[in-house]
Design a protein around this motif. Sequence first.
Motif, PDB file in Angstrom:
ATOM      1  N   HIS A  38     -15.411   8.856   4.103  1.00  0.00           N
ATOM      2  CA  HIS A  38     -14.591   7.975   4.688  1.00  0.00           C
ATOM      3  C   HIS A  38     -13.669   7.424   3.747  1.00  0.00           C
ATOM      4  O   HIS A  38     -13.678   7.411   2.454  1.00  0.00           O
TER       5      HIS A  38
ATOM      6  N   ARG B 248      -4.028  -7.335  -5.059  1.00  0.00           N
ATOM      7  CA  ARG B 248      -5.173  -6.938  -4.258  1.00  0.00           C
ATOM      8  C   ARG B 248      -6.423  -7.179  -4.778  1.00  0.00           C
ATOM      9  O   ARG B 248      -6.624  -7.144  -5.788  1.00  0.00           O
TER      10      ARG B 248
ATOM     11  N   ASP C 153     -14.939   0.558  -4.147  1.00  0.00           N
ATOM     12  CA  ASP C 153     -13.837  -0.393  -4.785  1.00  0.00           C
ATOM     13  C   ASP C 153     -14.551  -1.593  -5.655  1.00  0.00           C
ATOM     14  O   ASP C 153     -13.757  -1.850  -6.401  1.00  0.00           O
TER      15      ASP C 153
ATOM     16  N   GLY D 287     -10.435  11.517  -7.604  1.00  0.00           N
ATOM     17  CA  GLY D 287     -10.859  10.265  -7.321  1.00  0.00           C
ATOM     18  C   GLY D 287     -12.335  10.229  -7.585  1.00  0.00           C
ATOM     19  O   GLY D 287     -12.718  10.753  -8.801  1.00  0.00           O
TER      20      GLY D 287
ATOM     21  N   ASN E 215     -16.630  -1.280  -0.061  1.00  0.00           N
ATOM     22  CA  ASN E 215     -15.677  -0.344   0.178  1.00  0.00           C
ATOM     23  C   ASN E 215     -15.046  -0.290   1.432  1.00  0.00           C
ATOM     24  O   ASN E 215     -15.221  -1.211   2.264  1.00  0.00           O
ATOM     25  N   LYS E 216     -14.319   0.426   1.635  1.00  0.00           N
ATOM     26  CA  LYS E 216     -13.166   0.579   2.900  1.00  0.00           C
ATOM     27  C   LYS E 216     -14.085   0.131   4.259  1.00  0.00           C
ATOM     28  O   LYS E 216     -15.183   0.646   4.391  1.00  0.00           O
TER      29      LYS E 216
ATOM     30  N   SER F 147     -10.226  -5.456   5.507  1.00  0.00           N
ATOM     31  CA  SER F 147     -10.007  -4.281   4.728  1.00  0.00           C
ATOM     32  C   SER F 147     -11.057  -3.669   4.175  1.00  0.00           C
ATOM     33  O   SER F 147     -11.070  -2.497   3.999  1.00  0.00           O
ATOM     34  N   PHE F 148     -12.042  -4.443   3.902  1.00  0.00           N
ATOM     35  CA  PHE F 148     -13.441  -3.769   3.303  1.00  0.00           C
ATOM     36  C   PHE F 148     -14.504  -4.289   3.821  1.00  0.00           C
ATOM     37  O   PHE F 148     -14.637  -5.441   4.489  1.00  0.00           O
TER      38      PHE F 148
ATOM     39  N   HIS G  52     -10.125   7.136   1.677  1.00  0.00           N
ATOM     40  CA  HIS G  52      -9.543   8.312   0.811  1.00  0.00           C
ATOM     41  C   HIS G  52      -9.860   8.051  -0.591  1.00  0.00           C
ATOM     42  O   HIS G  52      -9.357   6.934  -1.030  1.00  0.00           O
ATOM     43  N   SER G  53     -10.849   8.753  -0.947  1.00  0.00           N
ATOM     44  CA  SER G  53     -11.454   8.559  -2.423  1.00  0.00           C
ATOM     45  C   SER G  53     -11.117   9.916  -3.259  1.00  0.00           C
ATOM     46  O   SER G  53     -12.068  10.574  -3.408  1.00  0.00           O
ATOM     47  N   GLY G  54      -9.822  10.043  -3.360  1.00  0.00           N
ATOM     48  CA  GLY G  54      -9.633  11.497  -3.885  1.00  0.00           C
ATOM     49  C   GLY G  54      -8.410  11.203  -5.120  1.00  0.00           C
ATOM     50  O   GLY G  54      -8.226  10.334  -5.480  1.00  0.00           O
TER      51      GLY G  54
ATOM     52  N   MET H 189       0.898  -1.436   0.056  1.00  0.00           N
ATOM     53  CA  MET H 189       0.081  -0.074   0.017  1.00  0.00           C
ATOM     54  C   MET H 189       0.826   1.273  -0.150  1.00  0.00           C
ATOM     55  O   MET H 189       0.546   2.348   0.601  1.00  0.00           O
TER      56      MET H 189
END
Length: 353
Positions: free
Chosen positions: A161, A98, A243, A174, A253-254, A319-320, A163-165, A57
């Motif tokens: 929530h 991943r 995701d 993002g 998602n996260k 993780s998700f 980081h989706s950037g 990561m």
Amino acid sequence: MDTLTTLTKRWRSEQLMLPIWWEEGNLYLLDQRAFPFKKEVIHVSSLGILESAIRTMQIRGSGAIGLCGAYGLYLASRDEECTLSSLSEVAQVLISTRPTAINLSKTIHEILKFCEKSDLSLQEAIEQIVVIVLERQLTFERTLGAYGASLIDDGDSVLTHCHSGAYAGSGYGGRALSVIRAAWDMGKKIHVYVSETRPYLQGARITAFELGQLGIPCTLITDSSAAFLMQQGKIQKIVVGSDRVAGNGDLVNKIGTYMHALSANYHGIPFYTATSSHTIDFTLQDGLGCPIEYRDANEVKQIRGVPIALDETKAIYPSFDITPNVLIHGIITEKGVILAPYTKNLQVLKQEN
Ligand code: RUB
């Protein structure tokens, strides 16, 4: 048409925040583990370095790792002995890094398919399709950002929530931050609550940093503060990235996304995910069928290398998580905001896959 070199030059002149780029015959990425205190550039001189950067990561976020897959194949194609069959082996290794974010495998399969049909040399074909993939991703970010911004009202406080950037995508915003950035650029006076996102702390380390660079006001909170702030009427909208989105609209998602969606639902606060056609997995009937990545549990027992639990304490690190479609108010895409029933209404994105 741009080459990878001219594309990077152009994007740099547009002030994009690039997570990974091609420059003067070399591949580089920013080590996101060093954020927000340092900007460390990694020279990706081999596929092994790229593979390890994704696994550990140093680079992350569904869009950015999709681009890693594309650049990885391009890197492989520069070897004179590269063939379609050796490329498929490279593809398998990259895909294995991943498992949850679907952009990685989808992008790789799209590139292999393009090469099979192309009359160009392998290297030329891959460069051409990688440029197309990069341009498309940037266009999607800008387009979905504009659609999503229409859902945000002047004066809103928006919770996001993880980081989706930009650094999780192609360099604009993002997905979730494209919406926030577009709303801000339209002159809406908004404020963003950023949940820290234990244990990697994408929110604290990257989202807050990126919003700061854009001059968008934000407040960092612990993940567990969100429900209380909703109860206090401090949060008007929630926008997160994605995701993977199943054919029925379930969102993967996260970890922690589901918890925010449940709280939002209880308090009657609209919860949106921002995504695009290449993140919809129409082969998945619902989110429960999605492979969920479990990462090293030791990461839960420490914060940036400092232990916070005894060695013998057991931990677990999914993780998700999976947010059921009924909790989602709308799915923001490059074709507009899709509303329920999702199984039917997401079909408009199917031809893009
Ligand atoms: C990243 C994550 C982000 C998504 C969405 O996980 O869950 O919320 O990638 O961002 P990780 P986007 O940090 O484990 O890679 O939709 O913009 O890709």
